[in-house]
Design an enzyme around this catalytic site. Structure first.
Site, PDB file in Angstrom:
ATOM      1  N   TRP A   1      -5.068  -9.254   3.954  1.00  0.00           N
ATOM      2  CA  TRP A   1      -4.234 -10.305   3.369  1.00  0.00           C
ATOM      3  C   TRP A   1      -3.987 -11.365   4.433  1.00  0.00           C
ATOM      4  O   TRP A   1      -4.070 -11.127   5.633  1.00  0.00           O
ATOM      5  CB  TRP A   1      -2.907  -9.716   2.898  1.00  0.00           C
ATOM      6  CG  TRP A   1      -2.132  -9.009   3.960  1.00  0.00           C
ATOM      7  CD1 TRP A   1      -1.281  -9.570   4.869  1.00  0.00           C
ATOM      8  CD2 TRP A   1      -2.156  -7.606   4.263  1.00  0.00           C
ATOM      9  NE1 TRP A   1      -0.756  -8.613   5.704  1.00  0.00           N
ATOM     10  CE2 TRP A   1      -1.282  -7.394   5.347  1.00  0.00           C
ATOM     11  CE3 TRP A   1      -2.820  -6.497   3.712  1.00  0.00           C
ATOM     12  CZ2 TRP A   1      -1.054  -6.130   5.896  1.00  0.00           C
ATOM     13  CZ3 TRP A   1      -2.588  -5.255   4.246  1.00  0.00           C
ATOM     14  CH2 TRP A   1      -1.726  -5.069   5.325  1.00  0.00           C
TER      15      TRP A   1
ATOM     16  N   CYS B   1      -7.707  -2.443   7.203  1.00  0.00           N
ATOM     17  CA  CYS B   1      -6.549  -2.920   6.435  1.00  0.00           C
ATOM     18  C   CYS B   1      -5.659  -3.745   7.342  1.00  0.00           C
ATOM     19  O   CYS B   1      -5.339  -3.330   8.463  1.00  0.00           O
ATOM     20  CB  CYS B   1      -5.766  -1.743   5.850  1.00  0.00           C
ATOM     21  SG  CYS B   1      -4.372  -2.260   4.806  1.00  0.00           S
TER      22      CYS B   1
ATOM     23  N   ASP C   1      -9.277  -4.132   3.013  1.00  0.00           N
ATOM     24  CA  ASP C   1      -8.112  -4.566   2.249  1.00  0.00           C
ATOM     25  C   ASP C   1      -7.295  -5.444   3.194  1.00  0.00           C
ATOM     26  O   ASP C   1      -6.541  -4.955   4.034  1.00  0.00           O
ATOM     27  CB  ASP C   1      -7.286  -3.361   1.788  1.00  0.00           C
ATOM     28  CG  ASP C   1      -6.075  -3.772   0.957  1.00  0.00           C
ATOM     29  OD1 ASP C   1      -6.001  -4.956   0.572  1.00  0.00           O
ATOM     30  OD2 ASP C   1      -5.208  -2.929   0.690  1.00  0.00           O
TER      31      ASP C   1
ATOM     32  N   SER D   1       0.845  -1.189   0.000  1.00  0.00           N
ATOM     33  CA  SER D   1       0.000   0.000   0.000  1.00  0.00           C
ATOM     34  C   SER D   1       0.884   1.245   0.000  1.00  0.00           C
ATOM     35  O   SER D   1       1.931   1.267   0.650  1.00  0.00           O
ATOM     36  CB  SER D   1      -0.893   0.022   1.244  1.00  0.00           C
ATOM     37  OG  SER D   1      -1.777  -1.073   1.259  1.00  0.00           O
TER      38      SER D   1
END
Length: 325
Positions: free
Chosen positions: A324, A277, A322, A105
């Protein structure tokens, strides 16, 4: 375009291929062992590959997972453990996976840093179960390129490209926002904060900018602490921080959200945007569940109604994740 016949962008040496194009750090997939089988001369090693690693017998199914994945063996570890396996270098270059792009990012605002792009990343270092030291491929390489203090040589060059992000600020700066970004999940929100701080410094009206940040210890990994404190003093940021290891009972960002449930609900009801995030495995899920509980309690809704409310936020682009793994 690289393809099966021409796997790399241009003709290169084996050294260049192994350094820049082929991933030699990840645990080999099953197709690599299939290729190794033909070039393994020792009968016991060949039996191990064929009847243990590649076996479809449920009794042996865990061997690949335990010996390869859980032990964290890369192709070099495999070849060291199976010394009679001597595949030609051409074969290895063909069957090993290609090194993939690493996406980070952007952690800066073009309004504040017009000529540069910042990233925020953790230098991941680890030791596998078999004792090999390892580190993140991209972060280790970037760290090695970092100029030393007082260094006069030319700055290193890094091949990059920029793609569109799913995380975008509301079009109207007056819209309040809530950001949840523990650890390096703070990265895009640092850019958000910088952007709104610059807009505010231009005399324009900016809505509340609230950040929920989390890390283990205040003294060790509270990244950008001084910068964030500066934004607080300027009235550009509201900050809540969870230090999970600084007290006996662990505290995470979702606990702070739950404490602020009434305020979070008011922001959502006033048209605010909610961003998350970071880690998808635990944090993003726990934050989502906390948000459902807040909407349910503060909005006097049952679970189905609360989930419908949150789904509506997502549909309208007001709840963006967002994450992961």
């Amino acid at each position: 375009t690289p393809g099966k016949e021409h796997p790399f962008p241009c003709p290169c040496t084996y050294r260049t291929a192994l350094m820049y194009y082929v991933d030699i750090s990840m645990p080999p997939r099953m197709n690599v062992f299939e290729a190794l089988l033909e070039y393994t001369s020792d009968a016991d090693e060949k039996d191990f590959i064929q009847n243990k690693i590649m076996s479809r017998d449920p009794a042996q199914a865990s061997t690949y997972n335990d010996w390869v994945r859980q032990d964290g063996r890369c192709i070099l570890d495999v070849l060291n453990a199976l010394p009679s396996a001597s595949p030609p270098i051409d074969l290895l270059v063909e069957v090993l996976p290609r090194l993939q792009c690493r996406y980070y990012s952007i952690s800066s605002s073009p309004k504040m840093h017009a000529d540069s792009v910042h990233i925020t990343a953790t230098l991941h270092e680890y030791r596998t179960r078999i004792g090999r030291k390892g580190a993140g491929v991209a972060t280790r390489w970037l760290n090695q390129l970092k100029p030393e203090v007082g260094q006069t040589k030319t700055d290193p060059k890094v091949p990059i490209y920029i793609r569109k992000s799913t995380l975008r600020l509301p079009l109207r700066p007056v819209t309040p926002i809530i950001m949840v970004g523990p650890g390096t999940g703070l990265a895009p929100f640092r850019g958000f904060i910088q952007q709104r701080h610059q807009v505010k410094s231009e005399g324009r009206l900016v809505g509340e900018t609230r950040l929920y940040f989390g890390c283990r210890r205040k003294s060790e990994d509270f990244i950008y602490r001084k910068e964030l404190e500066g934004y607080i003093e300027a009235g550009s940021l509201s900050l809540r921080v969870a230090f999970s290891r600084d007290q006996e009972k662990k505290i995470y960002v979702q606990h702070l959200l739950a404490e602020d449930g009434e305020e979070v609900w008011k922001i959502l009801e006033s048209g605010g945007h909610f961003y998350v995030c970071g880690d998808a495995k635990n944090m993003a899920r726990d934050v989502h569940n906390t948000l459902v509980a807040i909407v349910s309690k503060q909005g006097s809704k049952n679970e189905a109604e609360a989930n419908s409310y949150i789904k509506s936020l997502k549909t309208r682009g007001r709840y963006v994740v967002d994450a992961w793994s």
